[in-house]
Design an enzyme around this catalytic site. Structure first.
Site, PDB file in Angstrom:
ATOM      1  N   HIS A 101       0.709  -1.212  -0.007  1.00  0.00           N
ATOM      2  CA  HIS A 101      -0.099   0.024  -0.017  1.00  0.00           C
ATOM      3  C   HIS A 101       0.851   1.310   0.028  1.00  0.00           C
ATOM      4  O   HIS A 101       2.466   1.598   0.209  1.00  0.00           O
ATOM      5  CB  HIS A 101      -0.761   0.329   1.214  1.00  0.00           C
ATOM      6  CG  HIS A 101      -1.831  -1.310   1.881  1.00  0.00           C
ATOM      7  ND1 HIS A 101      -1.892  -2.003   2.164  1.00  0.00           N
ATOM      8  CD2 HIS A 101      -3.462  -1.146   1.542  1.00  0.00           C
ATOM      9  CE1 HIS A 101      -2.424  -3.339   2.273  1.00  0.00           C
ATOM     10  NE2 HIS A 101      -3.537  -2.608   1.422  1.00  0.00           N
ATOM     11  N   ASP A 104       2.736   1.911   3.211  1.00  0.00           N
ATOM     12  CA  ASP A 104       3.440   0.983   3.460  1.00  0.00           C
ATOM     13  C   ASP A 104       4.718   1.371   3.483  1.00  0.00           C
ATOM     14  O   ASP A 104       5.659   1.186   4.718  1.00  0.00           O
ATOM     15  CB  ASP A 104       2.881  -0.203   3.826  1.00  0.00           C
ATOM     16  CG  ASP A 104       2.165  -0.965   3.562  1.00  0.00           C
ATOM     17  OD1 ASP A 104       0.938  -0.241   4.364  1.00  0.00           O
ATOM     18  OD2 ASP A 104       1.414  -1.733   2.457  1.00  0.00           O
ATOM     19  N   GLU A 232     -11.009  -6.515  -4.790  1.00  0.00           N
ATOM     20  CA  GLU A 232     -10.932  -7.458  -4.212  1.00  0.00           C
ATOM     21  C   GLU A 232     -11.738  -8.068  -3.282  1.00  0.00           C
ATOM     22  O   GLU A 232     -11.837  -6.779  -2.378  1.00  0.00           O
ATOM     23  CB  GLU A 232      -9.503  -7.682  -2.595  1.00  0.00           C
ATOM     24  CG  GLU A 232      -9.214  -8.545  -1.285  1.00  0.00           C
ATOM     25  CD  GLU A 232      -8.006  -8.168  -0.995  1.00  0.00           C
ATOM     26  OE1 GLU A 232      -6.484  -7.939  -1.710  1.00  0.00           O
ATOM     27  OE2 GLU A 232      -7.712  -8.501   0.004  1.00  0.00           O
ATOM     28  N   GLU A 268      -9.312 -13.517  -1.488  1.00  0.00           N
ATOM     29  CA  GLU A 268      -8.361 -13.762  -0.182  1.00  0.00           C
ATOM     30  C   GLU A 268      -8.607 -15.080   0.165  1.00  0.00           C
ATOM     31  O   GLU A 268     -10.182 -14.533   0.421  1.00  0.00           O
ATOM     32  CB  GLU A 268      -8.656 -12.614   0.228  1.00  0.00           C
ATOM     33  CG  GLU A 268      -7.874 -12.410   1.896  1.00  0.00           C
ATOM     34  CD  GLU A 268      -6.945 -11.289   2.180  1.00  0.00           C
ATOM     35  OE1 GLU A 268      -6.544 -10.797   1.942  1.00  0.00           O
ATOM     36  OE2 GLU A 268      -6.979 -11.720   3.649  1.00  0.00           O
ATOM     37  N   HIS A 271     -11.601 -13.611   3.279  1.00  0.00           N
ATOM     38  CA  HIS A 271     -12.440 -13.027   2.908  1.00  0.00           C
ATOM     39  C   HIS A 271     -13.385 -14.653   2.222  1.00  0.00           C
ATOM     40  O   HIS A 271     -14.695 -13.754   2.456  1.00  0.00           O
ATOM     41  CB  HIS A 271     -12.005 -11.412   1.798  1.00  0.00           C
ATOM     42  CG  HIS A 271     -10.768 -11.181   2.161  1.00  0.00           C
ATOM     43  ND1 HIS A 271     -11.283  -9.899   1.580  1.00  0.00           N
ATOM     44  CD2 HIS A 271     -10.481 -10.882   3.781  1.00  0.00           C
ATOM     45  CE1 HIS A 271      -9.757  -9.386   2.170  1.00  0.00           C
ATOM     46  NE2 HIS A 271      -9.357  -9.865   3.265  1.00  0.00           N
ATOM     47  N   ASP A 296      -5.253 -13.195  -2.632  1.00  0.00           N
ATOM     48  CA  ASP A 296      -4.795 -12.984  -1.608  1.00  0.00           C
ATOM     49  C   ASP A 296      -4.405 -14.652  -0.256  1.00  0.00           C
ATOM     50  O   ASP A 296      -5.426 -15.030  -0.111  1.00  0.00           O
ATOM     51  CB  ASP A 296      -5.014 -12.310  -1.029  1.00  0.00           C
ATOM     52  CG  ASP A 296      -4.438 -11.120  -1.011  1.00  0.00           C
ATOM     53  OD1 ASP A 296      -3.430 -10.423  -2.270  1.00  0.00           O
ATOM     54  OD2 ASP A 296      -4.674  -9.967  -0.286  1.00  0.00           O
ATOM     55  N   ASP A 307     -11.029 -11.873  10.013  1.00  0.00           N
ATOM     56  CA  ASP A 307     -10.001 -11.932   8.751  1.00  0.00           C
ATOM     57  C   ASP A 307      -8.595 -12.294  10.080  1.00  0.00           C
ATOM     58  O   ASP A 307      -7.726 -10.947  10.389  1.00  0.00           O
ATOM     59  CB  ASP A 307     -10.256 -10.547   8.321  1.00  0.00           C
ATOM     60  CG  ASP A 307      -9.568 -11.013   7.455  1.00  0.00           C
ATOM     61  OD1 ASP A 307      -8.460 -12.169   6.574  1.00  0.00           O
ATOM     62  OD2 ASP A 307      -8.749  -9.563   6.411  1.00  0.00           O
ATOM     63  N   ASP A 309      -5.885 -13.285   8.851  1.00  0.00           N
ATOM     64  CA  ASP A 309      -4.976 -13.348   8.345  1.00  0.00           C
ATOM     65  C   ASP A 309      -3.808 -14.560   8.271  1.00  0.00           C
ATOM     66  O   ASP A 309      -2.424 -13.587   8.880  1.00  0.00           O
ATOM     67  CB  ASP A 309      -4.353 -12.211   8.093  1.00  0.00           C
ATOM     68  CG  ASP A 309      -5.395 -11.129   7.501  1.00  0.00           C
ATOM     69  OD1 ASP A 309      -6.216 -11.528   6.260  1.00  0.00           O
ATOM     70  OD2 ASP A 309      -4.939  -9.894   7.410  1.00  0.00           O
ATOM     71  N   ASP A 339      -1.287 -12.297   1.777  1.00  0.00           N
ATOM     72  CA  ASP A 339      -1.804 -11.420   2.460  1.00  0.00           C
ATOM     73  C   ASP A 339      -1.677 -12.107   4.158  1.00  0.00           C
ATOM     74  O   ASP A 339      -2.941 -12.654   4.512  1.00  0.00           O
ATOM     75  CB  ASP A 339      -2.791 -11.052   2.433  1.00  0.00           C
ATOM     76  CG  ASP A 339      -3.086  -9.282   2.743  1.00  0.00           C
ATOM     77  OD1 ASP A 339      -2.686  -9.316   3.915  1.00  0.00           O
ATOM     78  OD2 ASP A 339      -4.405  -8.955   2.631  1.00  0.00           O
TER      79      ASP A 339
HETATM   80  C1  XLS Z   1      -7.725  -5.949   4.142  1.00  0.00           C
HETATM   81  C2  XLS Z   1      -7.433  -7.221   3.251  1.00  0.00           C
HETATM   82  C3  XLS Z   1      -6.338  -5.519   2.479  1.00  0.00           C
HETATM   83  C4  XLS Z   1      -5.972  -5.921   0.666  1.00  0.00           C
HETATM   84  C5  XLS Z   1      -5.066  -4.216   0.353  1.00  0.00           C
HETATM   85  O1  XLS Z   1      -8.550  -7.462   5.695  1.00  0.00           O
HETATM   86  O2  XLS Z   1      -6.890  -8.106   2.584  1.00  0.00           O
HETATM   87  O3  XLS Z   1      -5.345  -6.622   3.289  1.00  0.00           O
HETATM   88  O4  XLS Z   1      -5.613  -7.121   0.553  1.00  0.00           O
HETATM   89  O5  XLS Z   1      -5.818  -3.241   0.972  1.00  0.00           O
HETATM   90 NI    NI Z   2      -6.125  -9.203   1.434  1.00  0.00          NI
HETATM   91 NI    NI Z   3      -7.273  -9.737   4.320  1.00  0.00          NI
END
Ligand code: XLS
Ligand code: NI
Ligand code: NI
Length: 438
Positions: A101, A104, A232, A268, A271, A296, A307, A309, A339
């Protein structure tokens, strides 16, 4: 010459380039399955999987959560050091790509001019390191959800001034993308949604979002961005309701607004499960529409509804994902972006390496098994057989659009004995297990 990038100083000392040592190796800092040059179904693992390291989780995340401050202290202090650390890590772990991003990598600023100035400098810093290492940009994106100004959304914000402020970040991010040779550009609609319909004009917000994406598409194409724009999907979090709920919703939205030629989806795993689907479901829906752009790669926790991750370690899920990806003919310009973040209490530097090794090995093993399954064709012929009544006769005529509803009725009336046909799910599951464990 060292086989990893070393900038101002070494930020991950004591850990060298991670190598493939095979499944018998006891070295935790080695790949057991990911052998980047190994050819599987005509392409190397590196070409199939197109792994990417995520800048945000790996180099910005500090382990903080809503109940506690950060636990992970990073040794890098500024934009340049962070980029040095990032490229050192990326070349040690060996993902050919990275994703980021805007903020980041680059220092955020209140004024647009200062933000752009910082971003330009950061882009030059990143470009230098890309050139030195050969690491490429899979995608970048604009963080238009963290700053308090975006509390009511970015392109769906009721205040036009905030929408325009978000546009400035997207424009700058597209500029950076073209300079860095990004292969895709991502939109994740973090706060593009609502917390209550009582204060929301949903129709207006969705129209604004479509118009915003159209302008971004037009600008991107004008400055020479050739890759796909990616949306996404995610159903919620941080918004109570996020407009880009899932693959099917996003595909419908893109088609409704004439964006489906330029946009694809970035799926993702965590998600898809938040949306009440499975990872392979959302991949399949995108693939069926010819809109599977990128992935992702992570997993959630089955006991948690959010989430989390986590790095992908679940072979069964990854295998089903790779089966869809291979059937899709690969990911094109997309890739598998981690991700994912280490847990709050994983505070050693080597934990980030273990996390990526696990994720890369999981997908490498899944790729090998999925390609065997595909090559041997046992499962696909079972699926084909289920639909064989459409291969000839009236079934074929129906598919060709040659029958009316009355024709169907007449056929049914003449066809008195219809045999029961099993779906054979348990047998198929056993066959998959046999592939996994033989
Ligand atoms: C958040 C998203 C984010 C996207 C990029 O849940 O996964 O990380 O991948 O903005
Ligand atoms: Ni993501
Ligand atoms: Ni995410």
């Amino acid at each position: 010459m060292s086989d990893f990038y070393k900038g101002s100083r070494e930020f991950f000392p004591g850990i060298g380039k991670i190598k493939f040592e095979g499944r018998g190796s006891d070295n935790p800092l080695s790949f057991k399955f990911y052998d980047e040059n190994k050819v599987v179904a005509g392409k190397t693992m590196k070409e199939h999987l197109r792994f990417a390291t995520a800048y945000w989780h790996s180099f910005c995340g500090d382990g903080s959560d809503p109940f506690g401050n950060g636990t992970i202290v990073h040794p890098w202090k500024n934009t340049e050091e962070k980029a040095d650390a990032a490229f050192e890590f990326i070349t040690k772990i060996g993902t050919p790509y990275y994703c980021f991003h805007d903020i980041d990598a680059s220092k955020d600023a209140e004024s647009v001019a200062e933000y752009e100035e910082n971003y330009k400098k950061t882009t030059a810093i990143l470009l230098e390191r890309q050139k030195a290492t050969g690491v490429k940009l899979l995608w970048n994106t604009a963080n238009v959800f963290s700053h308090p100004r975006y509390m009511n959304g970015a392109s769906t914000n009721p205040d036009f001034r905030i929408l325009a402020r978000a546009a400035a970040q997207v424009k700058a991010s597209l500029d950076a993308n073209v300079i860095l040779g990004g292969e895709n550009y991502v939109f994740w609609g973090g706060r593009e949604g609502y917390t209550t319909l009582l204060n929301t004009n949903m129709k207006k917000e969705l129209e604004h979002m479509a118009q915003f994406l159209t302008l971004a598409r037009d600008y991107g194409r004008k400055i020479g961005f050739k890759g796909p724009f990616l949306i996404e999907p995610k159903p919620m979090e941080p918004s109570k309701h996020q407009y880009d709920v899932d693959s099917a919703t996003v595909i419908g939205f893109l088609k409704e607004h004439g964006l489906d030629k330029d946009f694809k989806l970035n799926i993702e795993a965590n998600h898809a499960t938040l949306a009440g689907h499975s990872f392979d479901h959302d991949l399949k829906v995108a693939s069926n529409a010819g809109m599977l752009g990128s992935v992702d790669a992570n997993i959630g926790d089955p006991q948690n509804g959010w989430d989390t991750d986590q790095f992908p370690t679940n072979i069964y899920d990854a295998l089903k994902a790779m089966m869809v990806i291979l059937d899709n003919g690969g990911l094109g310009s997309g890739g598998l972006n981690f991700d994912a973040k280490v847990r709050r209490n994983s505070t050693d530097q080597e934990d980030l390496f273990h996390a990526h090794i696990g994720g890369m090995d999981t997908f490498a093993l899944s790729l090998e098994i999925a390609s065997k399954i595909k090559e041997e064709g046992k499962l696909s012929s079972m699926v084909e057989k289920r639909y064989e009544s459409y291969n000839s006769g009236k079934g074929k005529d129906f598919e060709l659009g040659k029958l009316t509803l009355e024709n169907l009725r007449d056929f049914a009336a003449s066809d008195t004995v219809i045999p029961q046909v099993s779906g054979k799910q348990e047998l198929i599951e056993n066959i998959i297990n046999q592939y996994l464990f033989r």
